[in-house]
Scaffold this motif. Structure first.
Motif, short mmCIF file in Angstrom:
data_model
loop_
_atom_site.label_atom_id
_atom_site.label_comp_id
_atom_site.label_asym_id
_atom_site.label_seq_id
_atom_site.Cartn_x
_atom_site.Cartn_y
_atom_site.Cartn_z
N ALA A 210 0.84 -1.20 0.00
CA ALA A 210 0.00 0.00 0.00
C ALA A 210 0.88 1.25 0.00
O ALA A 210 1.34 1.71 1.05
CB ALA A 210 -0.93 -0.01 1.21
N LEU A 211 1.09 1.80 -1.19
CA LEU A 211 1.87 3.02 -1.36
C LEU A 211 1.05 4.13 -2.00
O LEU A 211 1.04 5.27 -1.52
CB LEU A 211 3.12 2.73 -2.20
N SER A 216 -1.01 12.11 -3.84
CA SER A 216 0.44 12.00 -4.09
C SER A 216 0.79 10.86 -5.02
O SER A 216 1.93 10.73 -5.44
CB SER A 216 1.19 11.84 -2.76
N GLY A 217 -0.20 10.01 -5.35
CA GLY A 217 0.09 8.89 -6.23
C GLY A 217 1.10 7.95 -5.61
O GLY A 217 1.06 7.67 -4.41
N SER A 218 2.05 7.49 -6.42
CA SER A 218 3.07 6.56 -5.94
C SER A 218 4.36 7.28 -5.57
O SER A 218 5.40 6.63 -5.40
CB SER A 218 3.36 5.50 -7.01
N SER A 222 6.38 12.59 -1.66
CA SER A 222 5.33 13.61 -1.54
C SER A 222 4.12 13.11 -0.77
O SER A 222 3.03 13.67 -0.87
CB SER A 222 4.90 14.08 -2.94
N MET A 223 4.29 12.05 -0.01
CA MET A 223 3.18 11.43 0.69
C MET A 223 2.53 12.41 1.67
O MET A 223 3.20 12.99 2.52
CB MET A 223 3.70 10.20 1.44
N THR A 224 1.23 12.61 1.52
CA THR A 224 0.51 13.57 2.37
C THR A 224 -0.70 12.97 3.06
O THR A 224 -1.27 13.62 3.95
CB THR A 224 0.04 14.79 1.54
N ILE A 249 -4.47 -0.25 -5.07
CA ILE A 249 -3.50 -1.19 -4.51
C ILE A 249 -3.78 -2.57 -5.11
O ILE A 249 -4.78 -3.22 -4.77
CB ILE A 249 -3.59 -1.23 -2.97
N THR A 250 -2.91 -3.00 -5.98
CA THR A 250 -3.10 -4.28 -6.66
C THR A 250 -3.01 -5.44 -5.67
O THR A 250 -2.11 -5.48 -4.83
CB THR A 250 -2.06 -4.45 -7.77
#
Length: 345
Positions: A210-211, A216-218, A222-224, A249-250
């Motif tokens: 889970a990213l 922020s996408g992947s 820039s994870m917010t 999330i695949t």
């Protein structure tokens, strides 16, 4: 400086075609004559650009310092040659070739892509076959029950499976590129390896990572929308209180274990130097309190499993952090060093 006739003379143009070291040796005396002009023009421009550029964050610094260099060093140095590629010879082991000759064709014979796209799922016997035959643990070492395949072998397997069913190819690819198996082998604590690796290799646990987040996408730097805070429990032990929203999330809808990436904060300095704030990875089983694996996505009509992973104020014990408390804040380094090969495949 840029329009100087010396730079366009035949001797300088010829030097540009020689090996990099020789070129520098010959060009340096000529360029030295123009040092005042170079300083006058480029000095202020460099200073202005430096002020405009944002400072390098701790995450970006970790990314720059992760991993190493290979053949690409010769490309950037201008010294690339075919000889430098000779050590990179891809060969299959006997076990890898046997898998390509038997298990892979057997799986492909079970795949009816039209029916898969119609049902938006694989038949139960296909899921069971992929679990039992190690399609989800090709890169985990044999000592843990995995197949121990090379990146080249995994690439060959995916090439064939993808040609039969793209959805099956994506399903097999994710555990061998973004699954926590490789991360556990390299960075997990002994207890984490004993707990999870055998269950990943025997197919009991299908993994997901889970990213990706809504905004922020992947881009982990820039994870917010995934933040955790170090807290002290009633028993005095440290843990993490985390809220997160993950999308696309695949394998999430069928996953038994989630590798969760989040940004860790320690405003009260509870870590005391054992570990650090920053991107951190935790391993959560599907039934972890507060973990919500939500509705399934429809990624452009494809049939592979894909969905949401969310949680609000989820408590994560420190022993669920990949590598334990001392490895908090090192998540981006883990991703850069171990998952780049699988992503390249």
């Amino acid at each position: 400086f840029f329009s100087s006739p010396q730079l366009h003379s035949p001797s300088v143009m010829l030097a540009a075609q020689r090996p990099l070291v020789a070129q520098h040796a010959r060009a340096a005396p000529r360029l030295a004559l123009h040092r005042p002009a170079r300083t006058f023009l480029l000095g202020p421009a460099y200073g202005l650009a430096k002020k405009m550029m944002p400072p390098i964050s701790a995450t970006e610094k970790a990314a720059l310092e992760s991993g190493g260099v290979s053949f690409e060093r010769h490309i950037f140095a201008g010294t690339a040659s075919v000889a430098a590629l000779r050590p990179y010879r891809n060969q299959l082991s006997a076990a890898e070739q046997a898998f390509l000759d038997h298990e892979v064709p057997e799986l492909c014979a079970m795949l009816d892509d039209h029916q898969i796209m119609t049902d938006k799922d694989f038949p139960p016997e296909v899921w069971d076959f992929m679990r039992r035959k190690g399609f989800f643990s090709m890169k985990i070492k044999t000592e843990w029950g995995g197949l121990g395949f090379s990146a080249y072998a995994v690439s060959r397997v995916l090439r064939v499976v993808q040609s039969r069913s793209p959805s099956a190819g994506a399903t097999v690819a994710v555990p061998n590129s973004l699954g926590p198996g490789e991360l556990l082998e390299c960075y997990g604590t002994p207890a984490q390896r004993e707990r999870y690796l055998p269950r990943l290799t025997n197919g009991e646990l299908i993994p997901c990572f889970a990213l990706t987040a809504p905004h922020s996408g992947s881009d982990a730097a820039s994870m917010t929308e995934s933040d955790g805070y170090v807290v002290k429990g009633e028993d005095g032990r440290l843990g993490i209180r985390c809220s997160f929203k993950k999308r696309y999330i695949t394998l999430a809808p069928v996953a038994g274990i989630v590798g969760l990436a989040f940004n860790l904060h320690d405003p009260d300095d509870l870590l005391k130097g054992e570990g650090a704030p920053g991107i951190t990875i935790a391993l959560l089983e599907r039934d972890h309190p507060g973990l919500r694996i939500g509705r399934r996505h429809d990624p452009m009509g494809n049939a592979f499993m894909n969905g949401t992973v969310e949680g609000t104020d989820v408590y994560i014990p420190m022993d669920a952090v990949l590598g334990g408390q001392s490895q908090t804040g090192r998540g981006w380094t883990f991703l850069m060093e171990q998952l780049s090969e699988g992503r390249g495949i």
